[in-house]
Write an enzyme that holds these catalytic residues in place. Structure first.
Site, PDB file in Angstrom:
ATOM      1  N   TYR A   1      22.201  34.057  -9.841  1.00 35.57           N
ATOM      2  CA  TYR A   1      22.361  32.589 -10.763  1.00 35.57           C
ATOM      3  C   TYR A   1      22.431  31.479  -9.511  1.00 35.57           C
ATOM      4  CZ  TYR A   1      23.989  28.989 -13.989  1.00 35.57           C
ATOM      5  OH  TYR A   1      24.012  28.228 -14.854  1.00 35.57           O
TER       6      TYR A   1
ATOM      7  N   LYS B   1      19.958  28.448  -8.640  1.00 29.71           N
ATOM      8  CA  LYS B   1      20.011  27.086  -9.128  1.00 29.71           C
ATOM      9  C   LYS B   1      19.733  26.126  -7.798  1.00 29.71           C
ATOM     10  CE  LYS B   1      20.932  27.456 -13.350  1.00 29.71           C
ATOM     11  NZ  LYS B   1      19.925  27.105 -14.327  1.00 29.71           N
TER      12      LYS B   1
HETATM   13  N1  LIG Z   1      27.209  25.936 -19.832  1.00 28.52           N
HETATM   14  C1  LIG Z   1      27.516  25.818 -18.395  1.00 28.52           C
HETATM   15  O1  LIG Z   1      28.666  25.714 -18.005  1.00 28.52           O
HETATM   16  C2  LIG Z   1      26.537  25.417 -17.443  1.00 28.52           C
HETATM   17  C3  LIG Z   1      26.635  24.907 -16.321  1.00 28.52           C
HETATM   18  C4  LIG Z   1      25.764  24.608 -15.276  1.00 28.52           C
HETATM   19  C5  LIG Z   1      24.510  24.689 -15.585  1.00 28.52           C
HETATM   20  N2  LIG Z   1      24.167  25.402 -16.913  1.00 28.52           N
HETATM   21  C6  LIG Z   1      22.574  25.221 -17.216  1.00 28.52           C
HETATM   22  O2  LIG Z   1      22.477  24.484 -18.283  1.00 28.52           O
HETATM   23  C7  LIG Z   1      21.003  25.025 -18.751  1.00 28.52           C
HETATM   24  C8  LIG Z   1      21.750  25.223 -20.360  1.00 28.52           C
HETATM   25  O3  LIG Z   1      22.967  26.043 -20.449  1.00 28.52           O
HETATM   26  P1  LIG Z   1      23.637  26.337 -21.875  1.00 28.52           P
HETATM   27  O4  LIG Z   1      25.174  26.408 -21.410  1.00 28.52           O
HETATM   28  O5  LIG Z   1      23.364  25.274 -22.846  1.00 28.52           O
HETATM   29  O6  LIG Z   1      23.165  27.767 -21.932  1.00 28.52           O
HETATM   30  P2  LIG Z   1      22.776  28.383 -23.528  1.00 28.52           P
HETATM   31  O7  LIG Z   1      22.852  29.880 -23.169  1.00 28.52           O
HETATM   32  O8  LIG Z   1      23.801  27.824 -24.495  1.00 28.52           O
HETATM   33  O9  LIG Z   1      21.266  27.907 -23.652  1.00 28.52           O
HETATM   34  C9  LIG Z   1      20.243  28.234 -23.063  1.00 28.52           C
HETATM   35  C10 LIG Z   1      18.992  28.164 -23.876  1.00 28.52           C
HETATM   36  O10 LIG Z   1      18.040  28.754 -23.275  1.00 28.52           O
HETATM   37  C11 LIG Z   1      17.257  29.524 -24.043  1.00 28.52           C
HETATM   38  N3  LIG Z   1      16.496  30.415 -23.206  1.00 28.52           N
HETATM   39  C12 LIG Z   1      16.994  31.406 -22.602  1.00 28.52           C
HETATM   40  N4  LIG Z   1      15.760  32.240 -22.033  1.00 28.52           N
HETATM   41  C13 LIG Z   1      14.614  31.653 -22.387  1.00 28.52           C
HETATM   42  C14 LIG Z   1      13.283  31.740 -22.053  1.00 28.52           C
HETATM   43  N5  LIG Z   1      12.893  32.894 -21.264  1.00 28.52           N
HETATM   44  N6  LIG Z   1      12.409  30.713 -22.652  1.00 28.52           N
HETATM   45  C15 LIG Z   1      12.859  29.741 -23.313  1.00 28.52           C
HETATM   46  N7  LIG Z   1      14.105  29.619 -23.533  1.00 28.52           N
HETATM   47  C16 LIG Z   1      15.246  30.291 -23.063  1.00 28.52           C
HETATM   48  C17 LIG Z   1      18.134  30.274 -24.852  1.00 28.52           C
HETATM   49  O11 LIG Z   1      17.556  30.876 -25.888  1.00 28.52           O
HETATM   50  C18 LIG Z   1      19.003  29.115 -25.187  1.00 28.52           C
HETATM   51  O12 LIG Z   1      18.890  28.444 -26.340  1.00 28.52           O
HETATM   52  C19 LIG Z   1      20.994  26.483 -18.242  1.00 28.52           C
HETATM   53  O13 LIG Z   1      19.907  26.315 -17.183  1.00 28.52           O
HETATM   54  C20 LIG Z   1      22.191  26.794 -17.555  1.00 28.52           C
HETATM   55  O14 LIG Z   1      22.204  27.734 -16.327  1.00 28.52           O
HETATM   56  C21 LIG Z   1      25.061  25.454 -17.679  1.00 28.52           C
END
Ligand SMILES: NC(=O)c1ccc[n+]([C@@H]2O[C@H](COP(=O)([O-])OP(=O)(O)OC[C@H]3O[C@@H](n4cnc5c(N)ncnc54)[C@H](O)[C@@H]3O)[C@@H](O)[C@H]2O)c1
Length: 245
Positions: free
Chosen positions: A153, A157
């Site tokens: 991961y 990133k």
């Molecule tokens: N939640 C956190 O603490 C956090 C922190 C830093 C970065 N992020 C990043 O922010 C973004 C959103 O995170 P989140 O927490 O809302 O995650 P989440 O898991 O709630 O949502 C991610 C969404 O991406 C979709 N997805 C996954 N694989 C896919 C694919 N192959 N094609 C299309 N859609 C796909 C999932 O179905 C889901 O709806 C991600 O890239 C994550 O890495 C999240």
């Protein structure tokens, strides 16, 4: 209405941060196209439509090059342009270095890194034709500082930040900006499995002593997607309560 008449694609818009981005962008006047594998993306789009804005949901994986190329061509034909691409879809498959399987490594690289590449490559010609574009991709503060159990991961990133800087150089002359957003710990389904005690420890380690809500992150995406950020490109906007310093 900071995104009035803009056409915006939001990958991973069915829940979490992506849903907050989709809803906020719709409120700000954009036509929002949600791409996600979860059928609940359809409900998010329907709710946006019910509130008087324009939205669509498409069930395509960001890893499906042919599917994404075809979809983006159709979106450009239907809406006449694509102004904004939010590369938000992402997954985790956490394991320490020595225990991580090749499947876990590949799955995360495929969605978080290759998916961002596929969608950005697909959108570039349409943005160039319009001499306008905003590409904003999901990094993480983990991409700046590493994280225990997140070799795959963290690598993706960090890669997203480097791709934004590269596209700034390649696409800037076409009026296209490319940036990353690095959220810190945000309360979504992605982190829902974390036990309560560990959650408290994480919050205590954040200088602001609380976790982000998805909307906190969505506001950062809104700024970078707006006309107001026309001179901002190649940056990583960290929104993490002061964690990565
Ligand atoms: N939640 C956190 O603490 C956090 C922190 C830093 C970065 N992020 C990043 O922010 C973004 C959103 O995170 P989140 O927490 O809302 O995650 P989440 O898991 O709630 O949502 C991610 C969404 O991406 C979709 N997805 C996954 N694989 C896919 C694919 N192959 N094609 C299309 N859609 C796909 C999932 O179905 C889901 O709806 C991600 O890239 C994550 O890495 C999240």
């Amino acid at each position: 209405m900071r995104l009035k008449d803009k056409v915006a694609i939001v990958t991973g818009g069915a829940r979490g941060i992506g849903q907050a981005i989709a809803e906020l962008f719709a409120k700000e006047g954009a036509t929002v196209i949600i791409i996600d594998l979860l059928p609940q993306g359809q409900h998010v789009a329907e709710d946006i439509i019910a509130s008087g804005s324009v939205a669509e949901y498409h069930a395509v994986s960001v890893t499906d090059k042919i599917g994404i190329d075809t979809l983006f061509e159709n979106i450009n034909t239907t809406h006449g342009k694509i102004d904004i691409l939010i590369n938000n879809a992402g997954i985790t498959r956490d394991r320490t270095l020595e225990k991580m399987s090749m499947d876990e490594w590949d799955a995360v690289i495929d969605v978080n890194l290759k998916g961002v590449f596929i969608c950005s490559q697909a959108v570039a010609p349409y943005m160039k034709a319009n001499n306008y574009g905003r590409i904003v991709s999901a990094a993480s503060n983990v991409g700046l500082r590493g994280n225990f159990g997140q070799t795959n991961y963290a690598a993706t990133k960090a890669g997203v930040i480097a791709m934004a800087k590269t596209w700034t150089m390649e696409l800037g002359k076409f009026g296209i900006t490319a940036n990353a957003v690095a959220p810190g710990f945000t309360l979504t389904d992605m982190v829902a499995d974390i036990p309560e005690a560990h959650l408290d420890a994480i919050k205590a380690s954040i200088p602001l002593k609380t976790a982000a809500q998805p909307i906190d992150i969505a506001y950062g995406y809104l700024y970078l997607a707006s006309d107001e950020a026309r001179f901002v490109s190649g940056i990583c906007l960290t929104i993490d309560g002061g964690t990565a310093r």
